[in-house]
Design a protein around this motif. Sequence first.
Motif, short mmCIF file in Angstrom:
data_model
loop_
_atom_site.label_atom_id
_atom_site.label_comp_id
_atom_site.label_asym_id
_atom_site.label_seq_id
_atom_site.Cartn_x
_atom_site.Cartn_y
_atom_site.Cartn_z
N GLY A 328 0.59 -1.09 -0.14
CA GLY A 328 0.12 0.08 -0.27
C GLY A 328 0.43 0.77 -0.05
O GLY A 328 2.34 1.44 -0.04
N TYR A 329 0.12 2.68 0.00
CA TYR A 329 0.75 3.65 -0.14
C TYR A 329 1.62 4.02 0.97
O TYR A 329 0.44 3.79 2.85
CB TYR A 329 -0.06 4.71 -0.37
N PRO A 330 2.67 4.61 1.50
CA PRO A 330 3.23 4.79 2.79
C PRO A 330 2.22 5.55 3.83
O PRO A 330 2.36 7.20 2.97
CB PRO A 330 4.23 5.06 2.89
N LYS A 331 1.85 6.09 4.90
CA LYS A 331 1.30 6.65 5.89
C LYS A 331 1.65 6.37 6.87
O LYS A 331 2.42 5.30 7.53
CB LYS A 331 -0.11 6.48 5.54
N ARG A 332 1.70 7.47 7.66
CA ARG A 332 2.33 7.69 9.34
C ARG A 332 1.42 6.52 9.86
O ARG A 332 0.32 6.19 9.55
CB ARG A 332 2.27 8.66 9.79
#
Length: 596
Positions: A328-332
């Motif tokens: 997935g898209y990297p997020k915090r």
Amino acid sequence: MSSPPPPPPAEPPSSLLESHEIVSVSSKPFASLPLLLPKNLQYDPDTNSVAPRQDETSSSSSTTDTAHELSIVPNAGLEMIEQLPSPYKLSMISCVGPYRTGKSFLMSRFFHRDDDGKDEAKKSCFAVGPTLEGCTRGIWISTRALKDKDGVYKFLLDCQGMGDPEEDEDDAETVNARIALACLLISSVFVFNNSSHPDRGSLQFLRYLATIRKRMPQTTTTTITSSTFSPRKTSLQKQEPQHPEQQQTLHHLTTYYPCFLWVFRDFFLQLPKRRDTGVQYTLKEYMLERVLMPTSTSPRNAHGTSEEDVVVESLLNDFKDLQVLKVGYPKRNDMVSFSPEELSQLDDIPWDTLEETFRTDIENVIDYCLGQATPFSLGQEEASAGKKQWSWNPMRSSAPKNSHATGKQYAKWCEQVVALIHSDGVLPNIPNLQHQLLQSIADEQLAVAISDYRETMRDYLDSCPVYNTVKNGGTNGDTTTLASQLGPNGIAESDELIRKSSEIVATLEDQLKETISSASILGVALDDFKKVCHDDSESTSHLSRLQDENFKRSKTACEALIHSLYDPIRTTVREEPKSLKLEQFEGRVSKIREAF
């Protein structure tokens, strides 16, 4: 007083990565080393960097010609592998795909440990940069390996990205095909990393599979029909070929193709549900049932087959296994997005601050790769119809002992692969080629063993005394002066010579078993070795020749001894016949006893 309760059993590792030990293999202070580089680049071993080759005699046209030619880098990655000791079992995980899609970041995650603070473990394995320019050129190999409980050392290969706008389109297409073919032939797991959506358009980056398939010997391309798939197929099923020759072709390819892992990066779309059951597709199911299907819109050749269909056919039939995963898209952790600057340097962000789903996706990729990365083998033997056939099968679970390639064998195979990827036309039969390579290496090792035997036995024989000075606890007399007159040629007892030969043969046979992985080649080599060296029934064997020489030395020493015993009474014997008194005769005999 009751004994304390036993400690709770240790929890199993939550991922395969935790069950592997990070092992440093190279003595050089770099996290990775180049394996193959374009010929127009020059490698600096002191800084571990590459730069355009400065050659005043080369024109711009010649530089362009060498931009798509790959060569082995001396004093770098291949030398590291070649120097691995024979017991090492090695495996390669390669990663290819479009440039700037996070291949190097993904590969570097294999060596991270979020539960320790060791600087070595936190160091990025491959170059990661914040610019649009691709960081990797050619193919680089990690200088550390992940060692599993079976002693398999698993290395990573990071490859030059596809689609770099700075490269000429025609040159890029050639380089992509060559890098892909090289990775297919030297890897146990082939990771294709891209950031497109799971649709037919994503196949464009796999055009090189069609190019490679056309070069494979005996390859027959057939049109894919919808009957190939079942409506609820949930796992990869290989096509059933209509003709025996196609069956032979498909089996031939799967024996030396690695596992294929397709990783979709920055994937955030929700997969649809099945219309009949309402169960959501997995990404692999969706690709198999909805994407990797024939289409009438693709341009077709004169045989009615499109390039996309050939790619699909290759994915479904040629590889040992096919898996499709997402990252997935990297997020915090708090689901707040990273800034563009932070994303460009994602490797520097603490791992535990990244969102859990993203970390799980990365771990799933790593677990699959490590689970499929079995020892790399060359020239695998398979029994078929009462005879042996040769094939390379890196993923075969029932491989015989010592079937894995040694570091030297793998390095030699890489050299042949470089020649193959630059050749034209149909490739030679890969298993036969690997068999020839193993035979050549075995011949070299056999020649070394024979030479070592001959030298060791010669040294042993020369080190033996000319005369035995001890007999049944007593002394035989001083023969030092006499022995020195005969020179350094020693003499061995016959049974001791055979015993020593047996010891040396056993030691060298163990060395041959460590360096020759093919069972049948090893059997022939051991028979030849014993026949050439130790078989005393063969008049031409080294042992027979040493026995003959030992006999001649013994005869010479005996003649010298007889002369030395005869000399004290030579004068008396040659005088005119006369009678001797008893004490005179005993005096002459005592001189013989004193001499020996």
